[in-house]
Design a protein around this motif. Structure first.
Motif, PDB file in Angstrom:
ATOM      1  N   LEU A 120     -30.624 -13.517 -14.899  1.00 13.33           N
ATOM      2  CA  LEU A 120     -29.829 -14.482 -14.123  1.00 13.33           C
ATOM      3  C   LEU A 120     -29.140 -15.516 -14.998  1.00 13.33           C
ATOM      4  CD1 LEU A 120     -32.436 -15.146 -11.271  1.00 13.33           C
ATOM      5  CD2 LEU A 120     -30.307 -13.852 -11.051  1.00 13.33           C
ATOM      6  N   ASN A 121     -29.457 -15.481 -16.289  1.00 15.18           N
ATOM      7  CA  ASN A 121     -28.937 -16.468 -17.243  1.00 15.18           C
ATOM      8  C   ASN A 121     -29.307 -17.899 -16.853  1.00 15.18           C
ATOM      9  OD1 ASN A 121     -27.668 -17.275 -19.582  1.00 15.18           O
ATOM     10  ND2 ASN A 121     -25.681 -17.530 -18.585  1.00 15.18           N
ATOM     11  N   VAL A 122     -30.587 -18.051 -16.510  1.00  8.18           N
ATOM     12  CA  VAL A 122     -31.140 -19.384 -16.265  1.00  8.18           C
ATOM     13  C   VAL A 122     -32.425 -19.490 -17.086  1.00  8.18           C
ATOM     14  CG1 VAL A 122     -30.200 -19.583 -13.929  1.00  8.18           C
ATOM     15  CG2 VAL A 122     -32.503 -18.659 -14.247  1.00  8.18           C
ATOM     16  N   SER A 123     -33.025 -20.665 -17.106  1.00  3.34           N
ATOM     17  CA  SER A 123     -34.266 -20.829 -17.864  1.00  3.34           C
ATOM     18  C   SER A 123     -35.456 -20.309 -17.048  1.00  3.34           C
ATOM     19  CB  SER A 123     -34.477 -22.300 -18.220  1.00  3.34           C
ATOM     20  OG  SER A 123     -34.738 -23.037 -17.044  1.00  3.34           O
TER      21      SER A 123
ATOM     22  N   LEU B 149     -26.054 -18.949  -7.201  1.00  2.00           N
ATOM     23  CA  LEU B 149     -27.264 -18.400  -7.832  1.00  2.00           C
ATOM     24  C   LEU B 149     -28.054 -17.558  -6.836  1.00  2.00           C
ATOM     25  CD1 LEU B 149     -29.112 -18.146 -10.264  1.00  2.00           C
ATOM     26  CD2 LEU B 149     -30.122 -20.365  -9.701  1.00  2.00           C
TER      27      LEU B 149
ATOM     28  N   VAL C 222     -27.801 -20.481 -22.230  1.00  4.05           N
ATOM     29  CA  VAL C 222     -28.848 -21.278 -21.585  1.00  4.05           C
ATOM     30  C   VAL C 222     -30.140 -21.266 -22.402  1.00  4.05           C
ATOM     31  CG1 VAL C 222     -30.396 -21.310 -19.593  1.00  4.05           C
ATOM     32  CG2 VAL C 222     -27.961 -21.089 -19.247  1.00  4.05           C
TER      33      VAL C 222
ATOM     34  N   ASP D 222     -33.684 -14.152 -17.810  1.00  2.00           N
ATOM     35  CA  ASP D 222     -32.672 -13.556 -18.700  1.00  2.00           C
ATOM     36  C   ASP D 222     -31.569 -12.868 -17.895  1.00  2.00           C
ATOM     37  OD1 ASP D 222     -33.775 -14.388 -21.005  1.00  2.00           O
ATOM     38  OD2 ASP D 222     -34.755 -12.494 -21.517  1.00  2.00           O
TER      39      ASP D 222
ATOM     40  N   ALA E 152     -26.466 -14.288  -6.707  1.00  2.00           N
ATOM     41  CA  ALA E 152     -26.779 -13.528  -7.926  1.00  2.00           C
ATOM     42  C   ALA E 152     -28.165 -12.900  -7.814  1.00  2.00           C
ATOM     43  CB  ALA E 152     -26.708 -14.448  -9.140  1.00  2.00           C
TER      44      ALA E 152
ATOM     45  N   MET F 171     -22.828 -12.665 -10.535  1.00  2.00           N
ATOM     46  CA  MET F 171     -22.206 -13.982 -10.396  1.00  2.00           C
ATOM     47  C   MET F 171     -23.257 -15.070 -10.630  1.00  2.00           C
ATOM     48  SD  MET F 171     -20.032 -15.495  -7.205  1.00  2.00           S
ATOM     49  CE  MET F 171     -21.308 -15.164  -5.998  1.00  2.00           C
ATOM     50  N   THR F 172     -23.061 -15.866 -11.646  1.00  2.00           N
ATOM     51  CA  THR F 172     -23.961 -16.990 -11.891  1.00  2.00           C
ATOM     52  C   THR F 172     -23.142 -18.245 -12.087  1.00  2.00           C
ATOM     53  OG1 THR F 172     -23.977 -16.657 -14.258  1.00  2.00           O
ATOM     54  CG2 THR F 172     -25.693 -15.536 -13.018  1.00  2.00           C
TER      55      THR F 172
ATOM     56  N   THR G 173     -36.560 -22.631 -14.417  1.00  2.00           N
ATOM     57  CA  THR G 173     -35.754 -22.607 -13.192  1.00  2.00           C
ATOM     58  C   THR G 173     -36.269 -21.531 -12.239  1.00  2.00           C
ATOM     59  OG1 THR G 173     -33.842 -23.450 -14.383  1.00  2.00           O
ATOM     60  CG2 THR G 173     -33.397 -22.318 -12.308  1.00  2.00           C
TER      61      THR G 173
ATOM     62  N   VAL H 296     -23.878 -20.579 -14.457  1.00  2.00           N
ATOM     63  CA  VAL H 296     -24.201 -21.219 -15.728  1.00  2.00           C
ATOM     64  C   VAL H 296     -23.440 -20.571 -16.880  1.00  2.00           C
ATOM     65  CG1 VAL H 296     -26.456 -22.005 -15.037  1.00  2.00           C
ATOM     66  CG2 VAL H 296     -26.210 -19.726 -15.931  1.00  2.00           C
TER      67      VAL H 296
ATOM     68  N   PHE I 262     -30.590 -26.088 -12.391  1.00  9.64           N
ATOM     69  CA  PHE I 262     -31.833 -26.835 -12.175  1.00  9.64           C
ATOM     70  C   PHE I 262     -32.064 -27.825 -13.316  1.00  9.64           C
ATOM     71  CE2 PHE I 262     -36.610 -26.859 -12.725  1.00  9.64           C
ATOM     72  CZ  PHE I 262     -36.867 -27.720 -11.682  1.00  9.64           C
TER      73      PHE I 262
ATOM     74  N   ASP J  54     -28.679 -24.726 -17.278  1.00  6.02           N
ATOM     75  CA  ASP J  54     -28.422 -24.180 -15.940  1.00  6.02           C
ATOM     76  C   ASP J  54     -28.511 -25.276 -14.868  1.00  6.02           C
ATOM     77  OD1 ASP J  54     -31.084 -24.475 -14.903  1.00  6.02           O
ATOM     78  OD2 ASP J  54     -31.705 -22.740 -16.060  1.00  6.02           O
TER      79      ASP J  54
END
Lengths: 62, 134
Positions: A23-26, A44, B8, A21, A47, B1-2, A29, B4, B74, B72
């Motif tokens: 990192l705003n990734v799944s 990433l 997501v 959450d 981040a 900093m991302t 991931t 995506v 991956f 994202d």
């Protein structure tokens, strides 16, 4: 690529879902990065380093 | 900093809903197509009726593109690997069948190419997912 992500996360009582959450990734991931199945992109990785107030090379090692 | 885009977490759910809607629209267009062709008042409407399934097909492409934009890095990598393998296998199947037609198998319309690629994509996705979760 090896990394200290599980230890860093555990030290802050964060679950994989919490980290995902932030990192705003799944969550998948985060799991893939922690288990070395996926090497994150440079943005990433930055981040992740910023989140844990560390340098990239302190978290990731080749 | 991302790297995506924001949604997501909800990308998968939104994708399933949007894809379901476009597939429903496609089935509706295919089912209604013969009736629309029979009852069209002029040649322009006949042509529109004949092409009616094309609209949801392009919408499906848009839905897939929207999903790709939301996931994202991956997930994007897995998505592209799956689609690359699936369309390679699907293309080989289509070419193989075209030669088998010369050997006596029934001739199929070109419109069978898309379902072949779609099934190939679904099977490749399922196999890759099973392998990754072993």
């Amino acid at each position: 690529m090896k990394n200290d992500l599980p230890a860093l996360r555990a030290a802050r009582s964060m679950t994989q879902a919490d980290l995902a959450d932030r990192l705003n990734v799944s969550r998948q991931t985060v799991n893939a990065i922690e288990t070395g199945r996926y090497d994150p992109s440079l943005p990433l990785a930055f981040a992740i380093a910023k989140l844990f107030k560390s340098r990239i090379e302190e978290i990731f090692e080749p | 900093m991302t790297t995506v885009a924001a949604p997501v977490k909800t990308a998968g759910r939104a994708y399933i809903i949007e894809l379901g809607l476009t597939m429903g629209l496609y089935m509706l267009a295919v089912t209604a197509r013969p009736w629309l062709i029979d009852h069209a008042a002029n040649p322009s409407l006949v042509l529109a009726a004949k092409l009616s399934p094309v609209f949801p097909i392009w919408l499906t492409f848009l839905v897939i593109w929207r999903y790709y934009r939301r996931i994202d890095e991956f997930e994007k990598l897995k998505f592209l690997q799956t689609i690359g393998i699936a369309f390679g296998v699907g293309s080989c199947l289509i070419v193989t069948y075209s030669f088998l037609e010369d050997a006596g198998l029934p001739q199929l319309a070109l419109s069978w190419a898309w379902p072949t690629l779609a099934v190939s994509w679904a099977l490749t996705g399922a196999i890759m997912s099973a392998v990754q979760h072993r």
